[in-house]
Motif scaffolding. Structure first.
Motif, short mmCIF file in Angstrom:
data_model
loop_
_atom_site.label_atom_id
_atom_site.label_comp_id
_atom_site.label_asym_id
_atom_site.label_seq_id
_atom_site.Cartn_x
_atom_site.Cartn_y
_atom_site.Cartn_z
N ILE A 103 -4.82 -5.78 -56.91
CA ILE A 103 -3.94 -6.46 -55.97
C ILE A 103 -3.67 -7.87 -56.49
CG2 ILE A 103 -3.72 -7.33 -53.60
CD1 ILE A 103 -5.58 -5.00 -52.77
N GLU A 104 -2.38 -8.19 -56.60
CA GLU A 104 -1.98 -9.52 -57.08
C GLU A 104 -1.92 -10.49 -55.91
OE1 GLU A 104 -1.15 -10.66 -60.18
OE2 GLU A 104 -1.76 -8.73 -61.05
N VAL A 105 -2.49 -11.66 -56.10
CA VAL A 105 -2.49 -12.68 -55.05
C VAL A 105 -1.96 -13.97 -55.66
CG1 VAL A 105 -3.94 -14.04 -53.49
CG2 VAL A 105 -4.49 -11.63 -53.92
N LYS A 106 -1.04 -14.61 -54.93
CA LYS A 106 -0.59 -15.92 -55.38
C LYS A 106 -1.50 -16.93 -54.69
CE LYS A 106 3.62 -18.61 -55.79
NZ LYS A 106 5.04 -18.66 -55.42
N ALA A 107 -2.40 -17.53 -55.47
CA ALA A 107 -3.43 -18.39 -54.88
C ALA A 107 -3.01 -19.85 -55.01
CB ALA A 107 -4.76 -18.15 -55.59
N ALA A 108 -3.84 -20.71 -54.44
CA ALA A 108 -3.56 -22.15 -54.54
C ALA A 108 -3.57 -22.56 -56.01
CB ALA A 108 -4.61 -22.92 -53.75
N ARG A 109 -2.84 -23.64 -56.33
CA ARG A 109 -2.68 -24.06 -57.71
C ARG A 109 -4.02 -24.33 -58.38
NH1 ARG A 109 0.98 -29.20 -59.26
NH2 ARG A 109 -0.93 -30.38 -58.93
N GLU A 110 -4.97 -24.92 -57.61
CA GLU A 110 -6.24 -25.34 -58.22
C GLU A 110 -7.31 -24.24 -58.14
OE1 GLU A 110 -5.76 -26.74 -54.05
OE2 GLU A 110 -4.58 -26.80 -55.89
N TYR A 111 -6.95 -23.06 -57.65
CA TYR A 111 -7.94 -22.00 -57.50
C TYR A 111 -8.47 -21.56 -58.85
CZ TYR A 111 -10.26 -17.71 -56.25
OH TYR A 111 -11.21 -16.74 -56.11
N ARG A 112 -9.78 -21.49 -58.98
CA ARG A 112 -10.40 -21.00 -60.21
C ARG A 112 -11.57 -20.13 -59.83
NH1 ARG A 112 -6.46 -22.95 -61.55
NH2 ARG A 112 -5.96 -24.36 -63.26
N SER A 113 -11.89 -19.12 -60.61
CA SER A 113 -13.05 -18.28 -60.32
C SER A 113 -13.47 -17.55 -61.58
CB SER A 113 -12.71 -17.27 -59.21
OG SER A 113 -13.75 -16.33 -59.10
N ASP A 114 -14.77 -17.19 -61.66
CA ASP A 114 -15.23 -16.27 -62.70
C ASP A 114 -14.79 -14.88 -62.35
OD1 ASP A 114 -16.41 -17.97 -64.47
OD2 ASP A 114 -18.33 -18.00 -63.39
N ILE A 115 -14.83 -13.97 -63.30
CA ILE A 115 -14.51 -12.58 -62.97
C ILE A 115 -15.74 -11.90 -62.37
CG2 ILE A 115 -12.75 -12.43 -64.77
CD1 ILE A 115 -14.82 -10.65 -66.32
N ASP A 116 -15.49 -10.74 -61.74
CA ASP A 116 -16.54 -9.91 -61.14
C ASP A 116 -17.31 -10.62 -60.03
OD1 ASP A 116 -15.84 -7.82 -62.75
OD2 ASP A 116 -17.32 -8.30 -64.30
N VAL A 117 -16.68 -11.59 -59.38
CA VAL A 117 -17.28 -12.26 -58.23
C VAL A 117 -16.70 -11.60 -56.97
CG1 VAL A 117 -17.45 -14.46 -57.01
CG2 VAL A 117 -17.43 -14.42 -59.51
N PRO A 118 -17.52 -11.29 -55.97
CA PRO A 118 -16.97 -10.69 -54.74
C PRO A 118 -15.99 -11.66 -54.08
CG PRO A 118 -19.36 -10.54 -54.75
CD PRO A 118 -18.99 -11.41 -55.90
N ILE A 119 -14.92 -11.09 -53.51
CA ILE A 119 -13.89 -11.94 -52.90
C ILE A 119 -13.25 -11.18 -51.74
CG2 ILE A 119 -12.05 -11.14 -54.43
CD1 ILE A 119 -10.96 -14.03 -54.36
N SER A 120 -12.81 -11.90 -50.75
CA SER A 120 -12.07 -11.24 -49.67
C SER A 120 -10.70 -11.90 -49.53
CB SER A 120 -12.86 -11.33 -48.35
OG SER A 120 -13.05 -12.68 -48.03
N ILE A 121 -9.75 -11.10 -49.05
CA ILE A 121 -8.35 -11.52 -48.98
C ILE A 121 -7.80 -11.17 -47.60
CG2 ILE A 121 -6.03 -11.04 -49.92
CD1 ILE A 121 -7.82 -12.37 -51.96
#
Lengths: 280, 348
Positions: free
Chosen positions: B309-327
């Protein structure tokens, strides 16, 4: 260690040596002809070859006084040039139709046109002779013109067609929406765009026509319609036996126009001869 | 100036159907874009309007006159081609002049009209060059000048910008739009580039497999897609389409749940645009698959079950991969499509 690398200069020198050597091998017979043509008759028939001949215009004077070379040349030029004009007038529209129009049997007709070139000319020699006899065209330059045109028409059509196939179809679509009809498109868009192909085809046809021998011999029964190719074959040097230096000179003169034509189209020649086998 | 009516036109090549039963009204002075993937029939449709191809069925009316069988040269239609199609043996001046000569426009008018057209596309100083001596952008401008010079009833443009680089494309796009507004000539423009379609069009016609999928303004096409094809074709990145099951006002797919209207039932596809997805909340439980900062925004890809699922996030959003996330999804901008791909709409 690896062997020493050759410098760029050395490898260039080697290339020039090899290519220059090969060019010499190819050119030697022509140069030898020329040297025979411009030496005295006595030096031609010595048992030991003379490599550095004395220069002489004997053969040239003999030709100019005894032999109607101007007439033969004129016959050649009229017949060849006329045949090329006829070929282009017929081949350009035919090539355009074969390259662009969609109609049933298009490929078959194209192949049929080319197949006329595959036949051995000797097969039609006798019918052609009677045909021209009936038409009263024997021993005439005009007959030669028609025959050369017929012989080369298929080849010229195919060469031009292969060039036309390479012209983007969009160009014609653009011209059509701009308001141009078929003939205007052919004249103003297609012909200029494939001019190199048309020139190539014309020169190749001219070379074949200049060298044509069988039908010329058949039709041209007297020196009236002799072209250079047949006149050359009949030439022995006159009443004094075979005069080799004159023959050599005539051969060279006959060869010059072809040489000039080949130099003119050198750039396109390989392309024209492969005829769309590989699209350029 | 003219309107164009296509009535049930059809183009078959043997058994292959290029365009099927297509009807379309193009208003006078309208800028209409035919948009679709390659092979969808958009170029064939345009070529039929131009008269370069004859339809195998239906009727074409331009400016109130039936043109179905009329030859291209007798339709007052100018066309711009993808490959520019400038006549290589003629100078730019002669290229632009060609349609004037062909249409029998008095010689005295030629020069002024050619210069006016050339100035319009800023080619005034290149008139004596041959096409081969111009850059791609200049050639396309020359082709435009050749189209405008005779003031046709209709402009047809077949992917005119697709051979140009991205930067040039943007500036040419503005130029084309400006010119069309200035000249007020009905224009049909074919492209597979949705950005070109969105920016240029008064109305967009989306085509696929020879048939119209949706006709509408860019806003309508974007915010009210008729089916999954349109939804997935428009937008960059395109709309997320998640297949799942709807029951009693609840849509469920692996890792995804969302409220849905009561009339949405059974196997359906949920559509949601990346900009209507927000980090946090409870619609999607997944893992971060990738983060792509582009400078002005950041695209986040979330793996929910096997679906990305593609999400347009905030400009400063950063994250490592394989981290749990909710949308969460913006509940006002959810689209539901039935098994046939068509949008499910409630009773009005």
């Amino acid at each position: 260690m690896a062997k020493a690398r050759k410098s760029r200069g050395e490898s260039m020198l080697l290339r020039y040596l090899v290519l220059g050597g090969w060019a010499l091998v190819c050119l030697l017979p022509i140069l030898w002809f020329l040297s025979i043509g411009f030496r005295p008759r006595t030096e031609v028939i010595t048992p030991q070859p003379i490599y550095w001949p004395t220069f002489s215009l004997d053969a040239w004077h003999l030709l100019m006084s005894d032999w109607p070379i101007a007439k033969y040349l004129r016959n050649s030029v009229i017949a060849v040039a006329g045949s090329v004009v006829i070929d282009l007038m017929l081949a350009i529209p035919a090539a355009y139709a074969l390259a662009r129009y969609e109609f049933k049997g298009r490929e078959d007709i194209g192949f049929y046109i080319l197949s006329t070139r595959m036949m051995a000319p000797a097969i039609v020699a006798v019918p052609i002779f009677f045909l021209f006899k009936t038409l009263g065209l024997l021993d005439s330059v005009w007959a030669l013109m028609l025959i050369y045109a017929a012989i080369n028409l298929s080849l010229v059509t195919w060469i031009i067609r292969s060039y036309m196939l390479d012209i983007p179809k969009e160009l014609e679509d653009a011209a059509r929406t701009d308001g141009a009809g078929d003939l205007t498109i052919l004249r103003e868009i297609i012909v200029p765009a494939c001019l190199p192909g048309i020139i190539t085809a014309a020169v190749i046809a001219a070379i074949f026509a200049i060298n044509e021998f069988l039908f010329t011999l058949l039709i041209a029964s007297t020196s009236n319609a002799y072209t250079m190719s047949v006149a050359l074959a009949n030439f022995t040097g006159g009443s004094d036996g075979i005069i080799y230096n004159a023959i050599a000179l005539v051969s060279f003169i006959a060869f010059v126009p072809i040489l000039i034509l080949v130099i003119l189209i050198q750039k396109h020649l390989s392309r024209g001869l492969t005829m769309g086998a590989v699209k350029g | 100036m003219a309107s164009i009516h296509l009535q049930n036109i059809e183009k078959k090549y043997g058994a292959f159907v290029g365009v099927q039963n297509m009807s379309l009204e193009i208003a006078d002075e309208e800028f209409l874009v035919l948009l679709g993937p390659s092979g969808c029939g958009k170029t064939t449709t345009m070529r039929m309007i131009a008269g370069l191809e004859l339809p195998t069925g239906g009727k074409i009316v331009i400016g109130g006159e039936e043109m179905t069988e009329i030859d291209a040269r007798d339709r007052d239609v100018a066309m711009v081609f993808q490959g520019y199609a400038l006549y290589p043996n003629m100078s730019i001046y002669e290229n632009i002049r060609f349609p004037l000569r062909m249409r029998g426009i008095p010689k005295a008018e030629h020069d002024a009209r050619i210069r006016q057209a050339a100035d319009m596309v800023e080619l005034g100083s290149f008139l004596d060059r041959k096409p081969g001596a111009l850059s791609g952008g200049q050639r396309q401008r020359a082709a435009l000048a050749r189209a405008v010079v005779r003031q046709p009833q209709v402009f047809l443009m077949d992917e005119p910008l697709s051979n140009l680089d991205a930067k040039l494309r943007q500036s040419m796009r503005v130029q084309i739009k400006h010119m069309q507004r200035q000249l007020k000539v009905t224009t049909v423009y074919v492209t597979h580039d949705q950005i070109e379609a969105m920016t240029l069009a008064d109305r967009i016609v989306i085509m696929n497999k020879g048939a119209i999928q949706q006709v509408g303004t860019p806003d309508q096409i974007y915010s009210d897609p008729a089916n999954t094809f349109v939804a997935g074709f428009i937008g960059s990145p395109p709309m997320n389409l998640i297949e799942g099951v709807a029951q009693n006002g609840r849509f469920v797919a692996p890792g995804v749940t969302a409220a849905c209207p009561g009339y949405v039932q059974g196997r359906v596809t949920l559509g949601v645009r990346p900009e209507d997805c927000h980090v946090g909340g409870d619609n999607v439980q997944g893992m971060v698959y990738g983060v792509e900062p582009t400078g002005d925004t950041t695209y986040l890809t979330v793996l929910a079950g096997t679906k990305k699922i593609e999400v347009k996030a905030a400009r400063e959003y950063r994250s490592d991969i394989d981290v749990p996330i909710s949308i969460t999804f913006d509940p006002a901008h959810l689209y539901f499509f039935g098994e046939d791909g068509q949008r499910i709409r409630g009773a009005a």
